[in-house]
Motif scaffolding. Structure first.
Motif, short mmCIF file in Angstrom:
data_model
loop_
_atom_site.label_atom_id
_atom_site.label_comp_id
_atom_site.label_asym_id
_atom_site.label_seq_id
_atom_site.Cartn_x
_atom_site.Cartn_y
_atom_site.Cartn_z
N LYS A 73 0.83 -1.20 0.00
CA LYS A 73 0.00 0.00 0.00
C LYS A 73 0.88 1.26 0.00
O LYS A 73 0.59 2.25 -0.68
CB LYS A 73 -0.93 0.00 1.21
N LEU A 74 1.91 1.21 0.80
CA LEU A 74 2.80 2.37 0.88
C LEU A 74 3.45 2.65 -0.49
O LEU A 74 3.63 3.82 -0.90
CB LEU A 74 3.87 2.13 1.93
N GLU A 75 3.83 1.61 -1.22
CA GLU A 75 4.44 1.80 -2.55
C GLU A 75 3.45 2.45 -3.51
O GLU A 75 3.81 3.32 -4.32
CB GLU A 75 4.90 0.45 -3.10
N LEU A 93 1.93 9.74 -5.33
CA LEU A 93 2.49 11.02 -4.88
C LEU A 93 3.51 11.56 -5.89
O LEU A 93 3.52 12.76 -6.19
CB LEU A 93 3.12 10.83 -3.51
N ASN A 94 4.34 10.70 -6.45
CA ASN A 94 5.34 11.14 -7.45
C ASN A 94 4.66 11.69 -8.71
O ASN A 94 5.10 12.68 -9.30
CB ASN A 94 6.25 9.98 -7.81
N GLU A 95 3.59 11.00 -9.12
CA GLU A 95 2.88 11.48 -10.30
C GLU A 95 2.27 12.85 -10.06
O GLU A 95 2.33 13.74 -10.94
CB GLU A 95 1.78 10.48 -10.67
N MET A 96 1.74 13.02 -8.90
CA MET A 96 1.16 14.32 -8.57
C MET A 96 2.23 15.41 -8.55
O MET A 96 2.03 16.53 -9.03
CB MET A 96 0.45 14.24 -7.20
N MET A 97 3.38 15.09 -8.02
CA MET A 97 4.47 16.05 -7.95
C MET A 97 4.97 16.43 -9.36
O MET A 97 5.26 17.60 -9.65
CB MET A 97 5.62 15.48 -7.13
#
Length: 416
Positions: free
Chosen positions: A31-33, A39-43
């Motif tokens: 889940k964390l991955e 999160l990376n995509e959003m950034m």
């Protein structure tokens, strides 16, 4: 991240968890991955939008299109080129001005100046090596230590001086180069014949006629004389001509002048004996490159007797100099010794300015000629004579005239 979850991760790494606990912690890590990937995509999306906004703001601020940017770059290149060209032109102008000042100092400083000395040497070389040639020399300074000495080539035909060409000597740091540009109708022929037999000047009897040196010369009929007599006789009576006359004996200067004193013609140049011309292989007595001097000397700067001198300053460095004086007076049919001394002085001047002598008079061996004349004296074997054609024809009956060659011919300009 809680302390409990950290401890469970440590136990997982150490292998202390049961199988059920391992499966549970692995699910949590998955889940964390997924969270991290999201999160990376959003950034990344946020960063891209920010950069686009910045570019748009920059374009809005400058208002430049790609064409305008290219135009600005092109204008900058041309400005750089013009700046470089102006710099080169400025350097060239400065160097030209400095070289002009240096040239003026190089040729103009001194009394006499280097320019005056060069002009004296050129005029002397022309008068010695070019029969009946007079060049009124002018000089003009240039840049980069160049100097031009020039003038019209004049001949005396009858009572007038006619221009037959242009004469130019260019100097670069004192090294001369010569150019003679003859007119198409001019006749630079200058052939003389050296007398055979002993090189002794004739003696003159009480009536002024030269005494004969041999019976054969005394009785030689005029019909045996060579030259352009036939051509001369066919010229119209109302013309004047230039004639190159060779003698069958040697004369001193005074003796020869006396022979023309009562004749209606004028001697303008005298050919001087400098010995057999072995330098160029001429052993038949034909002289194609004679050495001699004009009837009226070409004076040097140190021959002038200054009778008045006035100097007026102008500005910081300028001055106006006015002077007056005169050259030695000379008898039209006399002063042979003065003429001879000036001729020898001119030869010595050419020894001093060897480069000029070699360029202006390349076929004259100045050293050998001067040595021969100093040993044997000044002896004349020919002359350039001008006058009415009918008067020149009378020389055919003169016993001491051997050959005559016709030079320039002009319409009547003679005064009795």
């Amino acid at each position: 991240m809680s302390e409990e979850f950290k401890q469970r991760l440590k136990d997982y790494a150490d292998g202390k968890l049961t199988d059920e606990e391992k499966i549970e912690i692995e699910r949590e890590m998955e889940k964390l991955e997924e969270y991290q990937t999201y999160l990376n995509e959003m950034m990344d999306n946020t960063s891209s939008n920010s950069n686009s906004a910045m570019h748009m703001r920059a374009d809005d601020q400058t208002g430049l299109s790609p064409k305008k940017e290219k135009r600005i770059v092109r204008r900058g290149k041309w400005k750089a080129r013009i700046s470089n060209a102006l710099m080169v032109i400025s350097v060239f102008l400065v160097v030209s001005i400095l070289s002009s000042i240096g040239t003026a100092l190089f040729y103009g400083v001194g009394d006499p100046s280097r320019n005056d000395k060069y002009r004296d040497a050129i005029a002397s070389a022309i008068s010695i090596s070019q029969p009946n040639i007079d060049v009124r020399l002018n000089s003009q300074g240039k840049v980069f230590f160049m100097q031009e000495v020039y003038g019209d080539i004049d001949k005396k035909v009858g009572k007038e001086r006619v221009t037959v060409g242009e004469y130019t000597v260019n100097f670069l740091f004192g090294l001369p180069s010569v150019n003679m540009d003859w007119n198409e109708r001019s006749s630079p022929s200058r052939v003389f014949y050296r007398p055979d037999g002993p090189a002794k000047a004739s003696s003159v009897d009480q009536d002024g006629a030269p005494q004969e040196q041999s019976k054969e010369q005394n009785t030689r009929p005029s019909s045996t004389k060579s030259g352009d007599w036939s051509r001369l006789s066919k010229l119209p009576e109302g013309t004047v001509a230039e004639a190159y006359v060779s003698f069958n004996r040697f004369f001193s200067t005074d003796e020869l002048l006396k022979q023309f004193e009562n004749r209606n013609m004028e001697p303008v140049w005298f050919a001087v004996d400098t010995g057999p011309n072995d330098r160029f292989g001429d052993h038949d007595g034909v002289i194609t490159d004679p050495v001699g001097f004009p009837s009226y000397p070409v004076w040097h700067h140190d021959d002038l007797t200054v009778t008045s001198y006035q100097e007026e300053k102008r500005g910081w460095f300028g001055k106006i100099v006015s002077s007056g004086g005169h050259y030695p007076s000379i008898d039209t049919y006399g002063d042979g010794e003065l003429r001879n001394e000036h001729f020898i002085k001119s030869l010595r001047l050419l020894q001093e300015y060897e480069l000029i002598a070699n360029r202006v008079a390349p076929f004259v061996d100045v050293d050998a000629s001067l040595a021969y004349i100093e040993q044997n004296g000044v002896r004349l074997y020919g002359a350039v004579v001008t006058g009415p054609v009918k008067e020149l024809l009378t020389l055919r009956e003169v016993s001491w005239v051997h050959d005559l060659r016709v030079g320039e011919v002009r319409l009547w300009n003679w005064t009795e």
